[in-house]
Scaffold this motif. Structure first.
Motif, PDB file in Angstrom:
ATOM      1  N   ALA A   1     -33.495 -47.314  -3.396  1.00 34.41           N
ATOM      2  CA  ALA A   1     -32.254 -46.558  -3.182  1.00 34.41           C
ATOM      3  C   ALA A   1     -32.218 -45.318  -4.065  1.00 34.41           C
ATOM      4  O   ALA A   1     -31.500 -44.359  -3.775  1.00 34.41           O
ATOM      5  N   ALA A   2     -33.004 -45.331  -5.158  1.00 34.49           N
ATOM      6  CA  ALA A   2     -32.991 -44.213  -6.096  1.00 34.49           C
ATOM      7  C   ALA A   2     -33.910 -43.074  -5.681  1.00 34.49           C
ATOM      8  O   ALA A   2     -33.893 -42.009  -6.305  1.00 34.49           O
ATOM      9  N   ARG A   3     -34.741 -43.281  -4.656  1.00 34.55           N
ATOM     10  CA  ARG A   3     -35.700 -42.245  -4.265  1.00 34.55           C
ATOM     11  C   ARG A   3     -34.978 -40.961  -3.901  1.00 34.55           C
ATOM     12  O   ARG A   3     -34.004 -40.983  -3.152  1.00 34.55           O
ATOM     13  N   GLY A   4     -35.455 -39.865  -4.465  1.00 35.26           N
ATOM     14  CA  GLY A   4     -34.836 -38.574  -4.182  1.00 35.26           C
ATOM     15  C   GLY A   4     -33.552 -38.348  -4.965  1.00 35.26           C
ATOM     16  O   GLY A   4     -32.890 -37.330  -4.785  1.00 35.26           O
ATOM     17  N   LYS A   5     -33.208 -39.284  -5.831  1.00 34.08           N
ATOM     18  CA  LYS A   5     -31.967 -39.115  -6.613  1.00 34.08           C
ATOM     19  C   LYS A   5     -32.323 -39.140  -8.098  1.00 34.08           C
ATOM     20  O   LYS A   5     -33.372 -39.617  -8.503  1.00 34.08           O
ATOM     21  N   ARG A   6     -31.395 -38.646  -8.902  1.00 33.56           N
ATOM     22  CA  ARG A   6     -31.581 -38.736 -10.355  1.00 33.56           C
ATOM     23  C   ARG A   6     -30.908 -40.022 -10.833  1.00 33.56           C
ATOM     24  O   ARG A   6     -29.679 -40.119 -10.804  1.00 33.56           O
ATOM     25  N   VAL A   7     -31.747 -40.966 -11.252  1.00 32.61           N
ATOM     26  CA  VAL A   7     -31.191 -42.236 -11.735  1.00 32.61           C
ATOM     27  C   VAL A   7     -31.970 -42.667 -12.970  1.00 32.61           C
ATOM     28  O   VAL A   7     -33.190 -42.558 -13.010  1.00 32.61           O
TER      29      VAL A   7
ATOM     30  N   ALA B   1     -27.882 -57.393   2.297  1.00 28.03           N
ATOM     31  CA  ALA B   1     -26.657 -57.239   1.493  1.00 28.03           C
ATOM     32  C   ALA B   1     -26.968 -56.551   0.163  1.00 28.03           C
ATOM     33  O   ALA B   1     -26.220 -55.687  -0.296  1.00 28.03           O
ATOM     34  N   LEU B   2     -28.082 -56.946  -0.433  1.00 27.16           N
ATOM     35  CA  LEU B   2     -28.495 -56.358  -1.711  1.00 27.16           C
ATOM     36  C   LEU B   2     -28.768 -54.864  -1.547  1.00 27.16           C
ATOM     37  O   LEU B   2     -28.326 -54.038  -2.353  1.00 27.16           O
ATOM     38  N   TRP B   3     -29.492 -54.522  -0.491  1.00 23.22           N
ATOM     39  CA  TRP B   3     -29.846 -53.127  -0.198  1.00 23.22           C
ATOM     40  C   TRP B   3     -28.578 -52.304   0.017  1.00 23.22           C
ATOM     41  O   TRP B   3     -28.455 -51.193  -0.506  1.00 23.22           O
ATOM     42  N   ALA B   4     -27.629 -52.878   0.735  1.00 25.69           N
ATOM     43  CA  ALA B   4     -26.362 -52.172   0.971  1.00 25.69           C
ATOM     44  C   ALA B   4     -25.653 -51.905  -0.352  1.00 25.69           C
ATOM     45  O   ALA B   4     -25.117 -50.810  -0.574  1.00 25.69           O
ATOM     46  N   GLU B   5     -25.626 -52.887  -1.226  1.00 25.29           N
ATOM     47  CA  GLU B   5     -24.978 -52.725  -2.533  1.00 25.29           C
ATOM     48  C   GLU B   5     -25.673 -51.661  -3.375  1.00 25.29           C
ATOM     49  O   GLU B   5     -25.013 -50.824  -4.010  1.00 25.29           O
TER      50      GLU B   5
END
Lengths: 611, 198
Positions: A386-392, A520-524
């Motif tokens: 989920a963090a790909r392409g984002k700053r996390v 569900a985990l991926w959605a969260e």
């Protein structure tokens, strides 16, 4: 050359005796405490000390109150209070656990004890499995607490009993300091006669109230008591001198055994002073040993505690002797000692040349990884993706989940200490305003040290996410209970502290998910990384540790696999390997479903009995 | 002259059980013994190593063994045997299982685990090497998990081995769960009687 009386045979080696049994150092300490008549023991797990309390839970009578405490500070406070009622109490922890308990120890040493208090603090030279290889003896000295340093399981038993006697006689807490090689070493132990415990009673005499004026008085008392103790220790057999020579060695702990073996196998003559009590030093025998002159090596680990005490004594008494050790560069400055290193030290000291030995082969490292099916892997994977392409930034902490760093894409960017994930997230969130900050904490770690950090974040309205990896146990150290569980040290029922309820009551926005439901985990994960900042959010990811509760199914790769290798490359699960241009899942699969969920061609399915 | 053993394997192979059986057997036989266990992160697929020192002088000292000083290296896994080969004396004996357990990362895609090469390296570097197909023998005995019993049997079959085979077997039977006893006893026998072809 006279052979040294090796500690293992001091009990007049009656190997055939039924009373001598082979025990580990930690087991021996537990037996010593039981035979010394303890009434209370409180501990927090931590390698290499964990088995002390585990042995107590197996062997201690029901009249002894045992507790796995929320953290080491609570454990020490429990033990100090118990000792204040006249009971003999024990607490056990690893060396970094003492860091957590140190506040209580510093004052506890001033206040003293009515019964007896022994702290078992296990150092980890190396380290093998700790954040530091710090030396407990320095902290003990700072606190004004005596330290006994056993070398063998028999000494671990004997010194524990002696520590209770010293504590009771002088009214101070005493530290018994095993190191990893003693804690997990096995050798013969003969037990002595046990003594009964004492009855607790609380006297309202104010002796447990610390105030500044009281502190000055008690500080004076502590200094005098340590001086008196130094004199007493000189009359015990906690120190031992043997051999003769210009070449001298002062030793403590398991390193004494490495030294003895090196001296004997190399046929080197030397005088040796073994110290079982390293703080306070039995000053007169040590000074006398130094006064014989020549070159004296301090053989100890993990740091130069004794070496510094010897240099101090040399300076105070103006002695003509050369002191050697880590400070002088004669011993390695870092890492644990070993029989190999002592052979080299002794050979060099005696002017001998050693024949070369083969070097180790380091060709195929075997890093530890999360178990096949571990729910933490699914959580880490979901957040990484989920963090790909984002700053996390992902802050990590201490536990099995620290192994997130060995996943194909490292899942954590920091790891400092217990609770450091949320603490550091509090530091990063206000500064990195264009970055999402996500902290990972295990359930046991959360109770140990995570709560104040979350409270801080709520009060400051920091925009961060706390993911609590709740696998319903303290896994890495061997599945000990913690306050979030419905069980205790010796009871199968207990009142649970509910993590989600607690976080909600603190004012965080809380959601819960089962990592085995990847959708569900991926959605969260996606939701939390894209949500508008609005203060701290907590996700409690709950699924049991697979070592305690393995899954009921196994997965297999079907004909539909087109060899894209995503599962092998990205999940990092040890059950998945690459064979004949296809992924292959072996029998170590525990059915967490992660690979099946992420397979782009739906080529992974449940292995049915017929196959 | 005592017998100092260095043992190495991967978490789950039974290295620790082997240590506990050796100690129990030594106690029964009245032979002084000490041991050490490096648990590390064994359950998380990591290395497990251990030392057992049977008899004097070894049992008088620390359980750790100096490099190049062990009389025996028991490698339940070949890569682990290679990792700790420096602890074996040049005149000592290497007993090594032939079944490799690939480390994480060498999963066949990002690199392979060359077991045959490792075994060849071991034989090349060390004169007295006994290869043991422990997994196959354990499977024959009815339980793949009984690998450590195979190694115990093989140890009992070595010349100059200081503990009677019956004592080892007795200790083994006492330490394994009752339902695994039969398979372990058989595995012990297969290990003891194993002779490589040719």
């Amino acid at each position: 050359m006279a052979r040294s009386p090796a500690p293992n045979e001091r009990r007049s080696g009656c190997w055939m005796s039924g009373i001598t049994k082979i025990r580990s150092g930690n087991e021996a300490i537990a037996l010593g405490a039981i035979d010394a008549g303890i009434g209370v023991a409180a501990a927090y797990p931590g390698t290499p000390s964990t088995e002390v309390m585990e042995s107590l839970t197996s062997w201690a009578g029901s009249e002894i109150h045992l507790q796995w405490s929320a953290n080491e500070k609570v454990a020490l406070e429990v033990a100090l209070a118990a000792a204040g009622t006249g009971v003999r109490a024990l607490t056990a922890m690893k060396q970094v656990g003492l860091n957590v308990a140190l506040d209580a120890l510093m004052t506890g040493a001033y206040l003293g004890v009515k019964g007896a208090l022994v702290l078992v603090v296990a150092d980890d030279p190396g380290p093998h499995s700790s954040q530091t290889e710090q030396d407990t003896r320095f902290l003990a000295k700072a606190a004004g607490v005596p330290v006994l340093d056993p070398a063998t399981p028999q000494q671990a038993y004997d010194f524990t009993r002696l520590a209770f006697q010293v504590s009771e006689r002088f009214g101070i807490p005493v530290i018994v300091r095993p190191t990893t090689r003693l804690s997990h070493g096995l050798g013969p132990v003969r037990r002595g006669e046990p003594i009964p415990g004492t009855t607790p009673s609380f006297t309202k005499d104010g002796r447990l109230v610390i105030m500044p004026a009281v502190a000055t008085k008690r500080h004076g008392w502590l200094r005098e008591t340590l001086q008196e103790l130094s004199g007493f220790l000189a009359t015990t057999d906690l120190w031992e001198r043997w051999g003769t020579g210009n070449l001298g060695f002062v030793t403590s702990g398991v390193a004494d055994l490495y030294l003895r073996e090196a001296l004997e196998s190399l046929g080197v003559n030397a005088r040796v002073l073994r110290l079982g009590a390293v703080h306070p030093l039995p000053e007169e025998p040590v000074a006398a040993f130094l006064a014989e002159g020549g070159e004296v090596y301090a053989i100890e680990e993990p740091d130069s505690f004794l070496e510094e005490r010897l240099l101090l004594l040399k300076g105070q008494r103006d002695l003509a002797v050369k002191i050697r050790g880590r400070l002088s560069g004669d011993l390695p400055g870092t890492g644990e000692l070993s029989p190999t290193i002592l052979r080299q030290v002794v050979a060099r000291a005696a002017g001998q040349t050693l024949s070369p030995v083969r070097e180790p082969d380091t060709a195929y490292p075997r890093p530890p990884v999360l178990c096949a099916g571990c729910p933490h892997r699914s959580v880490f994977y979901a957040f990484q993706r989920a963090a790909r392409g984002k700053r996390v930034v992902f802050t990590g902490d201490i536990g099995c989940y620290t192994l997130g760093v060995t996943m194909p894409v490292p899942a954590i960017d920091t790891c400092l200490c217990m609770g450091g994930a949320i603490g550091m997230a509090n530091g990063l969130a206000p500064l990195l305003t264009d970055t999402k900050v996500v902290a990972f904490l295990g359930d046991s770690t959360f109770f140990h040290a995570g709560i104040p950090g979350l409270i801080n974040a709520v009060h400051e309205s920091y925009n961060l996410t706390l993911v609590i990896l709740d696998n319903d146990t303290t896994a890495m150290t061997g599945f000990q209970p913690h306050p979030g569980m419905a069980r205790k040290a010796r009871e199968k029922t207990a009142r649970r502290v509910d993590i989600a309820d607690l976080c909600r009551s603190l004012g965080a926005e809380v959601s819960q998910v089962d990592p085995r439901d990847f959708q569900a985990l991926w959605a969260e994960a996606r939701r939390l990384l894209t949500a508008k900042p609005a203060g701290p959010r907590v996700l409690v990811a709950q699924a049991p540790c697979v070592q305690k509760e393995p899954g009921q199914v196994r997965y297999q790769v079907t004909e539909a696999c087109d060899g894209c290798s995503l599962c092998v490359r990205e999940a990092g699960c040890p059950a998945i390997t690459w064979r004949n241009d296809r992924a292959f899942i072996d029998e170590s699969c525990t059915g967490c479903h992660l690979c099946a969920a992420i397979c782009p061609t739906d080529a992974i399915g449940v292995l049915s009995h017929g196959n | 002259m005592g017998t100092d053993l260095f043992l190495a394997g991967v978490g789950g192979q039974g290295t620790i059980l082997l240590v506990r059986v050796l100690l129990a057997a030594a106690e029964r036989a009245g032979l002084p013994a000490v041991a050490s266990e490096t648990l590390g992160m064994a359950q998380r697929g990591g290395s497990v190593s251990a030392t057992v020192r049977l008899g004097e002088p070894g049992a008088r000292y620390s359980p750790l063994i100096a490099r190049g000083a062990a009389q025996l290296l028991v490698g339940l896994e070949p890569g682990e045997a290679l990792r700790y080969l420096d602890f074996l004396s040049p005149t000592g004996t290497l007993l090594v299982g032939t079944d490799g357990v690939p480390p994480a990362g060498l999963n066949g895609l990002q690199g392979t685990y060359p077991v045959a090469e490792i075994l060849a390296k071991l034989r090349e570097h060390h004169v007295r090497t006994h290869l043991l197909p422990a997994r196959d023998l354990a499977r024959q005995a009815g339980q793949v998990k009984a690998q450590s019993a195979v190694f115990l049997g093989a140890l009992a079959g070595l010349p100059d081995w200081p503990l009677p085979a019956e004592t080892l077997l007795g200790a083994l039977e006492e330490l394994v769960p009752a339902k695994a006893r039969e398979a372990n006893t058989m595995a012990f026998g297969l290990g003891r009687d194993y002779r490589p072809e040719g």
